[in-house]
Scaffold this active site. Structure first.
Site, PDB file in Angstrom:
ATOM      1  N   ARG A  12       0.863  -1.182   0.000  1.00 16.53           N
ATOM      2  CA  ARG A  12       0.000   0.000   0.000  1.00 16.53           C
ATOM      3  C   ARG A  12       0.900   1.233   0.000  1.00 16.53           C
ATOM      4  O   ARG A  12       2.118   1.127   0.101  1.00 16.53           O
ATOM      5  CB  ARG A  12      -1.018   0.001   1.150  1.00 16.53           C
ATOM      6  CG  ARG A  12      -0.673  -0.652   2.450  1.00 16.53           C
ATOM      7  CD  ARG A  12       0.432   0.004   3.214  1.00 16.53           C
ATOM      8  NE  ARG A  12       0.211   1.429   3.333  1.00 16.53           N
ATOM      9  CZ  ARG A  12       1.136   2.314   3.579  1.00 16.53           C
ATOM     10  NH1 ARG A  12       2.410   1.951   3.720  1.00 16.53           N
ATOM     11  NH2 ARG A  12       0.869   3.592   3.681  1.00 16.53           N
ATOM     12  N   GLY A  13       0.258   2.408  -0.124  1.00 14.99           N
ATOM     13  CA  GLY A  13       1.038   3.636  -0.301  1.00 14.99           C
ATOM     14  C   GLY A  13       1.097   3.909  -1.802  1.00 14.99           C
ATOM     15  O   GLY A  13       1.459   3.005  -2.584  1.00 14.99           O
ATOM     16  N   ALA A  14       0.730   5.143  -2.194  1.00 11.66           N
ATOM     17  CA  ALA A  14       0.543   5.440  -3.618  1.00 11.66           C
ATOM     18  C   ALA A  14       1.730   5.041  -4.511  1.00 11.66           C
ATOM     19  O   ALA A  14       1.555   4.321  -5.508  1.00 11.66           O
ATOM     20  CB  ALA A  14       0.201   6.918  -3.776  1.00 11.66           C
TER      21      ALA A  14
ATOM     22  N   ARG B 252      -7.345  -0.621  -6.961  1.00 16.56           N
ATOM     23  CA  ARG B 252      -7.737   0.433  -6.004  1.00 16.56           C
ATOM     24  C   ARG B 252      -7.965   1.724  -6.799  1.00 16.56           C
ATOM     25  O   ARG B 252      -7.250   1.979  -7.772  1.00 16.56           O
ATOM     26  CB  ARG B 252      -6.659   0.654  -4.913  1.00 16.56           C
ATOM     27  CG  ARG B 252      -6.611  -0.488  -3.889  1.00 16.56           C
ATOM     28  CD  ARG B 252      -5.698  -0.167  -2.717  1.00 16.56           C
ATOM     29  NE  ARG B 252      -6.300   0.742  -1.762  1.00 16.56           N
ATOM     30  CZ  ARG B 252      -5.623   1.290  -0.742  1.00 16.56           C
ATOM     31  NH1 ARG B 252      -4.335   1.006  -0.566  1.00 16.56           N
ATOM     32  NH2 ARG B 252      -6.220   2.104   0.110  1.00 16.56           N
TER      33      ARG B 252
ATOM     34  N   GLN C 221      -2.014   2.586   9.902  1.00 19.51           N
ATOM     35  CA  GLN C 221      -0.717   2.686   9.212  1.00 19.51           C
ATOM     36  C   GLN C 221       0.311   3.396  10.085  1.00 19.51           C
ATOM     37  O   GLN C 221       1.502   3.111  10.002  1.00 19.51           O
ATOM     38  CB  GLN C 221      -0.873   3.480   7.899  1.00 19.51           C
ATOM     39  CG  GLN C 221      -1.544   2.734   6.776  1.00 19.51           C
ATOM     40  CD  GLN C 221      -3.044   2.948   6.745  1.00 19.51           C
ATOM     41  OE1 GLN C 221      -3.651   3.268   7.761  1.00 19.51           O
ATOM     42  NE2 GLN C 221      -3.650   2.762   5.590  1.00 19.51           N
TER      43      GLN C 221
ATOM     44  N   ASP D 292      -2.130  10.915  -2.274  1.00 20.63           N
ATOM     45  CA  ASP D 292      -2.521   9.852  -3.213  1.00 20.63           C
ATOM     46  C   ASP D 292      -2.925  10.414  -4.562  1.00 20.63           C
ATOM     47  O   ASP D 292      -2.861   9.722  -5.579  1.00 20.63           O
ATOM     48  CB  ASP D 292      -3.660   9.021  -2.624  1.00 20.63           C
ATOM     49  CG  ASP D 292      -3.121   8.183  -1.477  1.00 20.63           C
ATOM     50  OD1 ASP D 292      -3.003   8.719  -0.363  1.00 20.63           O
ATOM     51  OD2 ASP D 292      -2.757   7.022  -1.727  1.00 20.63           O
TER      52      ASP D 292
ATOM     53  N   ASN E  16      -5.522  12.427   0.433  1.00 22.33           N
ATOM     54  CA  ASN E  16      -4.578  11.622   1.225  1.00 22.33           C
ATOM     55  C   ASN E  16      -5.386  10.867   2.274  1.00 22.33           C
ATOM     56  O   ASN E  16      -6.616  11.003   2.360  1.00 22.33           O
ATOM     57  CB  ASN E  16      -3.509  12.517   1.864  1.00 22.33           C
ATOM     58  CG  ASN E  16      -2.375  11.703   2.464  1.00 22.33           C
ATOM     59  OD1 ASN E  16      -1.840  10.794   1.816  1.00 22.33           O
ATOM     60  ND2 ASN E  16      -2.006  11.979   3.703  1.00 22.33           N
ATOM     61  N   LYS E  17      -4.704  10.081   3.059  1.00 21.92           N
ATOM     62  CA  LYS E  17      -5.348   9.213   4.051  1.00 21.92           C
ATOM     63  C   LYS E  17      -6.374   9.974   4.884  1.00 21.92           C
ATOM     64  O   LYS E  17      -6.130  11.103   5.311  1.00 21.92           O
ATOM     65  CB  LYS E  17      -4.240   8.619   4.944  1.00 21.92           C
ATOM     66  CG  LYS E  17      -4.690   7.672   6.021  1.00 21.92           C
ATOM     67  CD  LYS E  17      -5.579   6.556   5.520  1.00 21.92           C
ATOM     68  CE  LYS E  17      -4.981   5.749   4.391  1.00 21.92           C
ATOM     69  NZ  LYS E  17      -5.982   4.895   3.692  1.00 21.92           N
TER      70      LYS E  17
HETATM   71  O1  MRU Z   1      -4.505   3.215   2.110  1.00 26.65           O
HETATM   72  P1  MRU Z   1      -3.024   3.421   1.988  1.00 26.65           P
HETATM   73  O2  MRU Z   1      -2.238   2.877   3.129  1.00 26.65           O
HETATM   74  O3  MRU Z   1      -2.522   2.956   0.639  1.00 26.65           O
HETATM   75  O4  MRU Z   1      -2.885   4.998   2.017  1.00 26.65           O
HETATM   76  C1  MRU Z   1      -1.598   5.564   1.977  1.00 26.65           C
HETATM   77  C2  MRU Z   1      -1.606   7.040   2.085  1.00 26.65           C
HETATM   78  O5  MRU Z   1      -2.635   7.667   2.169  1.00 26.65           O
HETATM   79  C3  MRU Z   1      -0.283   7.723   2.012  1.00 26.65           C
HETATM   80  O6  MRU Z   1      -0.275   8.872   2.800  1.00 26.65           O
HETATM   81  C4  MRU Z   1      -0.018   8.129   0.549  1.00 26.65           C
HETATM   82  O7  MRU Z   1      -0.216   7.026  -0.295  1.00 26.65           O
HETATM   83  C5  MRU Z   1       1.342   8.652   0.361  1.00 26.65           C
HETATM   84  S1  MRU Z   1       2.527   7.344   0.510  1.00 26.65           S
HETATM   85  C6  MRU Z   1       4.039   7.910   0.115  1.00 26.65           C
END
Ligand code: MRU
Length: 353
Positions: free
Chosen positions: A57-59, A97, A204, A245, A255-256
Site C-alpha cells: 500500500r502507499g501510492a 484500487r 498505518q 494519493d 490523502n489518508k
Molecule cells: O490506504 P493506503 O495505506 O494505501 O494509504 C496511503 C496514504 O494515504 C499515504 O499517505 C499516501 O499514499 C502517500 S505514501 C508515500
C-alpha cells in the site's frame, strides 16, 4: 532487486518490494509490526490481489507494484494472443484500487511501452526494464524531495513534526515522501521528535510508521489521531508533513482519511502544512479534488481489529479511506520537480504544465 539506486538498505529504510525478474516479493504489511512475512506474486492477478488486500500500500508502492505486475504478465503471456493477455492484465491491475493516481500513471507508462513492442520477446524485456525505471525514479524523486523540503524548512535548530499514515520506505520504492523529509531532518541533526498519528482505522501510523522509524533509530512518539489538536496546542510542532494519493490541477490533495482534519488544525495553530509527493501523484486532468474517486472499504475495518469486535455487531459504518484537503489550507506541495507554495492552479500549471 531490493536496492534500485545503489543506495544502502540502511539509507533507504526497510523497502517492501523485491523484484527478482521472474517474480515480485512483497512484505505483507497487514502483518506488521508483529510478523515479517514476504509474499511472492508470480503474475499480474496476484499483484492486483496484493494491492486490493493492502499487502502492499502507499501510492508510489502501488504504482511500482502494478508496473512489475505488467512485466510479469508479459513473462507469462504467449498461450494465445500475447497482446490481448497483456492488455487484460493492465485492466485487472487498474481495477485494484481507485484513489492513488500513481497506479494509473504507472499503467499508462507501461501501456505506452507495450504499444511500441513488435514481439513478445521484445515486450518481456522492455516492460521489465520500464518497471525497474519506474522503481528507480521513485527512489530518486524521494531523495530530491527531501532536499527541496529541507531548503524550504531551513531549520536553524532541531524541530518537531507531526505526520499521518505511512509514507516511508514501506509506501514507496524506498526512503519515503513525507517520511523521507523526516529521515533527512534526522540525518542533518535537525529532528527533535516525530509525532505519528496512529491513523485509524487501518493503523498505518502505529503499525508501520512507528515500526519503520523505531527500526531506523528516528525518535518517534505515537499518538491517537484525536490527540493531534492537543499536541499542536502545546506549541512544540513546527510542521505537519504528509504524503498524497492524488493532487489535482488546483492543488487539492487526496490523502489518508484524517489529513483534512490536520490541515484545519494546522491553520488554527499557525503550524506549517506540507504535502510531499512525487510528480507521479499529480493529476492535472482533474480540475479539483471534488473529481477524485474516494475509495470506501469494508466496514469491518472499523468494526473490528484482527477479528476482535470493537463495535456492536453489524452496526452501520462509513469508511472512506481518503479525504480531500483543499489547496487553500496547504502551505507547500513539495515534488521532485520543485515546490509549489500556497498552491493554486497558476502555481500548479507553472510546474506541471
Ligand atoms: O490506504 P493506503 O495505506 O494505501 O494509504 C496511503 C496514504 O494515504 C499515504 O499517505 C499516501 O499514499 C502517500 S505514501 C508515500
Amino acid at each position: 532487486m531490493a536496492n534500485q539506486s545503489g543506495q544502502s538498505e540502511r539509507k533507504l529504510g526497510t523497502v517492501a518490494l523485491r523484484w527478482h525478474g521472474h517474480s515480485l516479493e512483497l512484505l505483507d504489511q497487514r502483518l506488521l509490526p508483529t510478523e515479517e512475512h514476504w509474499i511472492t506474486a508470480e503474475g499480474a492477478t496476484a499483484v492486483a490481489q496484493c494491492i486490493r488486500d493492502m499487502v502492499v500500500r502507499g501510492a508510489p508502492a502501488i504504482g511500482i507494484s502494478a508496473a512489475y505486475g505488467v512485466a510479469l504478465a508479459a513473462r507469462h503471456a504467449g498461450g494465445g494472443d500475447w497482446k490481448a493477455e497483456i492488455l487484460q492484465a493492465i485492466r485487472v491491475l487498474a481495477e485494484s484500487r481507485p484513489t492513488a493516481v500513481n497506479l494509473f500513471w504507472a499503467l499508462q507508462r507501461m501501456e505506452r511501452v507495450f504499444h511500441e513492442c513488435h514481439s513478445l520477446e521484445e515486450a518481456t524485456k522492455r516492460l521489465a526494464a520500464e518497471a525497474e525505471h519506474i522503481h528507480e525514479e521513485d527512489v530518486d524523486a524521494n531523495l530530491a524531495m527531501a532536499d527541496h523540503a529541507l531548503e524550504l524548512i531551513n531549520p536553524e535548530s532541531a524541530i518537531s513534526v507531526l505526520t499521518h499514515c505511512n509514507t516511508g520506505a514501506l509506501a514507496t520504492g524506498g526512503y519515503g515522501t513525507a517520511l523521507g523529509v523526516i529521515r533527512r531532518l534526522h540525518e542533518r541533526g535537525r529532528l527533535k521528535e516525530v509525532f505519528a498519528d496512529e491513523t485509524r482505522p487501518w493503523l498505518q501510523g502505529s503499525r508501520l510508521t512507528a515500526w519503520e522509524l523505531s527500526r531506523d533509530g528516528i525518535p518517534v512518539t505515537l499518538n491517537a489521531d484525536g490527540a493531534a489538536a492537543a499536541i499542536l496546542a502545546r506549541g512544540e510542532v513546527s510542521w505537519i508533513v504528509v504524503g498524497a494519493d492524488r493532487i489535482t490541477a488546483n492543488g487539492d490533495v487526496a490523502n489518508k482519511i484524517g489529513t483534512y482534519n490536520l490541515a484545519v488544525l494546522a491553520r488554527h495553530h499557525k503550524v506549517g502544512f506540507m504535502v510531499v509527493a512525487p510528480s507521479s501523484t499529480i493529476d492535472m486532468s482533474l480540475s479539483s479534488g471534488k473529481d477524485i474517486p474516494i475509495e470506501e472499504r469494508n466496514g469491518n475495518e472499523v468494526r473490528e481489529i484482527r477479528g476482535i469486535p470493537l463495535a456492536p455487531d453489524g452496526v452501520k459504518v462509513f469508511n472512506p479511506v481518503f479525504d480531500v484537503t483543499p489547496a487553500s489550507l496547504i502551505d507547500a506541495i513539495v515534488t521532485e520537480k520543485g515546490v509549489v507554495k500556497n498552491p493554486n492552479i497558476t502555481g500548479m500549471q507553472a510546474l506541471f504544465g
